[in-house]
Design a protein around this motif. Sequence first.
Motif, PDB file in Angstrom:
ATOM      1  N   LEU A  17       0.807  -1.206   0.000  1.00 19.15           N
ATOM      2  CA  LEU A  17       0.000   0.000   0.000  1.00 19.15           C
ATOM      3  C   LEU A  17       0.847   1.265   0.000  1.00 19.15           C
ATOM      4  O   LEU A  17       0.314   2.364  -0.097  1.00 19.15           O
ATOM      5  CB  LEU A  17      -0.911   0.029   1.240  1.00 19.15           C
ATOM      6  N   THR A  20       1.086   5.801  -2.143  1.00 17.80           N
ATOM      7  CA  THR A  20      -0.196   6.502  -2.102  1.00 17.80           C
ATOM      8  C   THR A  20      -0.283   7.475  -3.263  1.00 17.80           C
ATOM      9  O   THR A  20       0.701   7.860  -3.872  1.00 17.80           O
ATOM     10  CB  THR A  20      -0.356   7.286  -0.790  1.00 17.80           C
ATOM     11  N   PHE A  54      -4.604   4.361   5.349  1.00 18.45           N
ATOM     12  CA  PHE A  54      -4.115   3.002   5.522  1.00 18.45           C
ATOM     13  C   PHE A  54      -5.078   2.136   6.325  1.00 18.45           C
ATOM     14  O   PHE A  54      -4.962   0.918   6.317  1.00 18.45           O
ATOM     15  CB  PHE A  54      -2.745   3.015   6.206  1.00 18.45           C
TER      16      PHE A  54
END
Length: 459
Positions: A17, A20, A54
């Motif tokens: 992840l 971003t 997140f």
Amino acid sequence: MLNRRGLLFGATGFSVLAPTIPSAVLASPMSQSGTASRRGAVDATTFGIRPGAFDDQSRAFSRMLQSASDTGTPVFLPPGIYVVSGLSLPRRVWLSGVPGATRIIYGGDKHMILADDADRIELSGIVFDGASRWIDEPLQGLLHFRRVRELVMESCDVVGSGRSGIALERVGGRIEHCTVSRAADAGIYSIDATRLNISGNRISDCANGGILVHRWQTGDDGTMVTGNRVERILARNGGTGQFGNGINAFRADNVMISNNSILDCAFSAVRANSSSNIQIVGNSATRSGETAIYAEFAFEGAVINANLVDRAANGISIVNFNEGGRLASCSGNVVRNLSAKGPYTPAPPGFGIGIAVEADCAATGNVVENASLYGMMIGWGEFMRNVVATGNVIRQAPTGIAVSVAQGVGSAVITDNLIEGASNGAIVGFEWTRSVTGDLSKDGVGGYTQLTVDRNRAS
């Protein structure tokens, strides 16, 4: 049926992840124009959903989608990364994003997205990322749709599923212009469809299958699989054809598989098993590990027309009369470069056959070149009936046409074929694997009154 097995790719942590979406992208003209183009759509951020966060936002997503379903309102999801798990969709969903920039990532808890008993689900312009995480039983896909009257998926990407990419049970509608890659089972796996369209998609790098159209019991399905690109399909679960197929119909009648480009499949490019009234038309099959195009077992009615097969173990097989497989037309196909090597040790007669047919079949106007065993095989042992092979061109096969003359076979008409470079004979009679005649194109049929062999040219 696919084996409900565990994760094939190693699970990844939330490090996936990290990249971003920059704030400049969030406020880009693409984002603004995307919102403007969906007049009346609700911006997901008004429900407290934050791109790039997140933490898992499943609860906020659930509230948003339920509210939109109750009011019949579409929802626009701005560019960014969103983490969700265990999300169940309401009866009506219209969710859209910016293609390539709106990304929903599976957080790893139970499942990603499930729709069960829904009226209409429409998803467009969204990347669904499974991060190769485990998906709990009994769900079979990163996106699992069950009893959905109309599903519309357009311009979506589905990547890294721990099971199949998209799993469908009793679903109608269409999946168009989507990409499915790196699934640990199949790319798209449909059971008991209701007139589903799967078109213009790209399926690649899946561990056990590309596009599967299956039914629990034999019956009318009507799925159309057209214009897709299917590439690099493995058979991680092993077997001799249950897995590793680009497009596979199983017990599904009235299915059309047309104009697909299928490359590098461990087994078949197109495999139809116990599927009647199947049409396999205009497909390109390159580098298939086993038989490129298959109609097998208990089927009645197959049209296999205008396909191009290049590099396979076998070209086209329309077989299993012993199981009820019969009634077919095989015409206008080009089959070339067939090898004696396959993914397993074959039963006799082996690999390297251009076109094999058995019962109630017309094989006309095909071209076969460079087959390592037979250019064409008509019948297998006692299993041959009512075959016409006419107007075919066969080049560079040790045996041009191998026709069964075993006790109990039916009739065959072999006329007006052009056969070149058949070192073991242009047309030869076989009892199972043993050749028992000379070249019938030169010597005549003798006592085999069930055969008509005439006007063939061999050189």
